[in-house]
Design an enzyme around this catalytic site. Sequence first.
Site, short mmCIF file in Angstrom:
data_model
loop_
_atom_site.label_atom_id
_atom_site.label_comp_id
_atom_site.label_asym_id
_atom_site.label_seq_id
_atom_site.Cartn_x
_atom_site.Cartn_y
_atom_site.Cartn_z
N GLU A 285 0.89 -1.15 0.11
CA GLU A 285 -0.02 -0.16 -0.02
C GLU A 285 0.90 1.37 0.04
OE1 GLU A 285 -1.76 -0.43 3.77
OE2 GLU A 285 -3.32 -1.86 3.15
N PRO A 286 1.87 1.35 -0.96
CA PRO A 286 2.51 2.55 -0.95
C PRO A 286 1.72 3.96 -1.29
CG PRO A 286 2.74 1.54 -3.01
CD PRO A 286 1.65 0.70 -2.20
N GLY A 287 2.32 4.97 -0.67
CA GLY A 287 1.59 6.16 -1.03
C GLY A 287 2.83 7.19 -1.52
N CYS A 354 -0.08 33.30 10.59
CA CYS A 354 0.26 33.88 11.67
C CYS A 354 0.45 32.82 12.89
CB CYS A 354 -1.03 34.70 12.36
SG CYS A 354 -1.28 35.96 10.99
N GLU A 355 1.52 32.09 12.63
CA GLU A 355 2.22 31.28 13.59
C GLU A 355 3.64 31.11 13.30
OE1 GLU A 355 0.38 28.45 15.41
OE2 GLU A 355 -1.48 28.99 14.49
N1 LLP Z 1 -1.34 1.78 4.60
C1 LLP Z 1 -1.49 2.36 5.94
C2 LLP Z 1 -2.54 1.57 6.54
C3 LLP Z 1 -1.26 3.76 6.19
O1 LLP Z 1 -1.72 4.11 7.34
C4 LLP Z 1 -0.23 4.50 5.34
C5 LLP Z 1 0.10 5.81 5.78
C6 LLP Z 1 0.10 4.01 4.20
C7 LLP Z 1 -0.49 2.67 3.88
C8 LLP Z 1 0.92 4.68 3.11
O2 LLP Z 1 2.04 4.98 3.75
P1 LLP Z 1 3.31 5.75 2.93
O3 LLP Z 1 3.38 4.49 1.72
O4 LLP Z 1 2.71 6.87 1.97
O5 LLP Z 1 4.31 6.08 3.77
N2 LLP Z 1 1.40 12.49 6.89
C9 LLP Z 1 2.52 11.98 6.98
C10 LLP Z 1 2.46 10.30 6.47
C11 LLP Z 1 1.40 9.88 7.17
C12 LLP Z 1 1.18 8.37 6.75
C13 LLP Z 1 -0.03 7.80 7.32
N3 LLP Z 1 -0.21 6.26 6.97
C14 LLP Z 1 3.86 12.63 6.33
O6 LLP Z 1 3.61 13.78 5.75
O7 LLP Z 1 4.92 12.06 6.51
#
Ligand code: LLP
Length: 433
Positions: A285-287, A354-355
């Site tokens: 599940e890459p984001g 404003c922070e």
């Molecule tokens: N699967 C699950 C269950 C997750 O909770 C997440 C991310 C992903 C996949 C994807 O993770 P990735 O591959 O993108 O690392 N806002 C933070 C990142 C929060 C990630 C939360 N969960 C930032 O800007 O670094």
Amino acid sequence: VGQGLLTPILAESGLARRHDGTLALGEVALSHIADAVGTPTFVYDAAGIRMRYRTLTDALASLPARICYAVKANGNLAVLRLLADLGAGADIVSGGELLRALTAGFPPERIVFSGVGKSDEELLAALAAGIGCINVESISELQRLVALTELHQADAVVGLRINPDVVAGAHPYITTGKGGLKFGVPADQVASCLALLDEAPRLRLGSLAMHLGSQLLDPAPFERGVDRLIDALAQVREAGFAPDTLDLGGGFGVRYRDEKPPTIEEWIAPVRARLAESGCMVQVEPGRYLVANAGVLLTRVLHRKHSGGREIAIVDAGLNDLLRPALYGAWHAIVPVEAPEGAEGPVDVVGPVCESGDFLALERSLPPVRSGQLLAVLGAGAYGFTMSSNYNARARAAEVLVDGGRWAVVRPRERLADLFRGEVRDPFGPEAP
Ligand code: LLP
């Protein structure tokens, strides 16, 4: 890190300086986009996303595998559509992301619903859409799902997200695989979940899942997590269940500065044999991996000032546009879009909000910057726009997609009137609704 050392990050971001020194993404000059659309604007690179998706599929080619893109990283419909067309599934965490994913065109059976706190409404929407898998994260959530499927006579495939109790070394705010955190079912509660599933004919246990955290850089804890998942697989098989999928989560780190993230091949190689032996479909599940370095945030310098011995550049993008520096102390490369000239010196690049925490970079080595100058903040394709807000009544930025020589606005800048759409100015007055 001086500007000279940024070359690898520029290349990784699909950016190159033209002969005249201006920065281009693909074949499109960033200054051209900024002139046409204004700033702040997120610009995404379709070619970069495709390239990373291909790298990922190649690394997983020897396994039966499925890639479910984590919509939370970048949920723009054009980005989602691009990934859906490449064959990706979607990992969602809310009813809003479900609607986005369906609207973008992900087939429901390729959607997996993660998250610790799904409401009844969200679970029912997922059941109605017939999505591929609902990952449950607690006994309580499983009980709720059993009740809802019985009430509505709906069937569902569930995944059990295990908390593998592994320390992954990520930033504490984005670490998820440790015991005591809110994520996943602790190992000693798996048996209770199985007992519930035994009595729930409408639910089929399709998957065992984990997610260790985000921006991971070390394959060793990942390997331990996979081991725990395979231990859990043995346990559930023993109890008579036959899940067909192992969901390894996301979290694959990227280079923002001088990190040396493992390649996908390096993440997978140590666990490939064990995964193949499991007989299960492997899901990731890459984001961030797919989109972080396929996006920049364009911002213009509004003012310069000198205060308390520090050089300050006030730009038109703030923490409401890119929260990561303020929230995690995250480092994002910043480069002038026009040819840099003059000696570099330290400058604080701050937003208009404003922070005092509203900064994009502190004491950053940059060539002299002046009012009106255009800057590109790199690595802004993931968790940029999706974490943006309207704080200080600021309209959210525009989003643009570049594909080779073409580009298009894929979300116009919010209009100020959008900021209070639906608000009631005079709730108890004569014209009250
Ligand atoms: N699967 C699950 C269950 C997750 O909770 C997440 C991310 C992903 C996949 C994807 O993770 P990735 O591959 O993108 O690392 N806002 C933070 C990142 C929060 C990630 C939360 N969960 C930032 O800007 O670094």
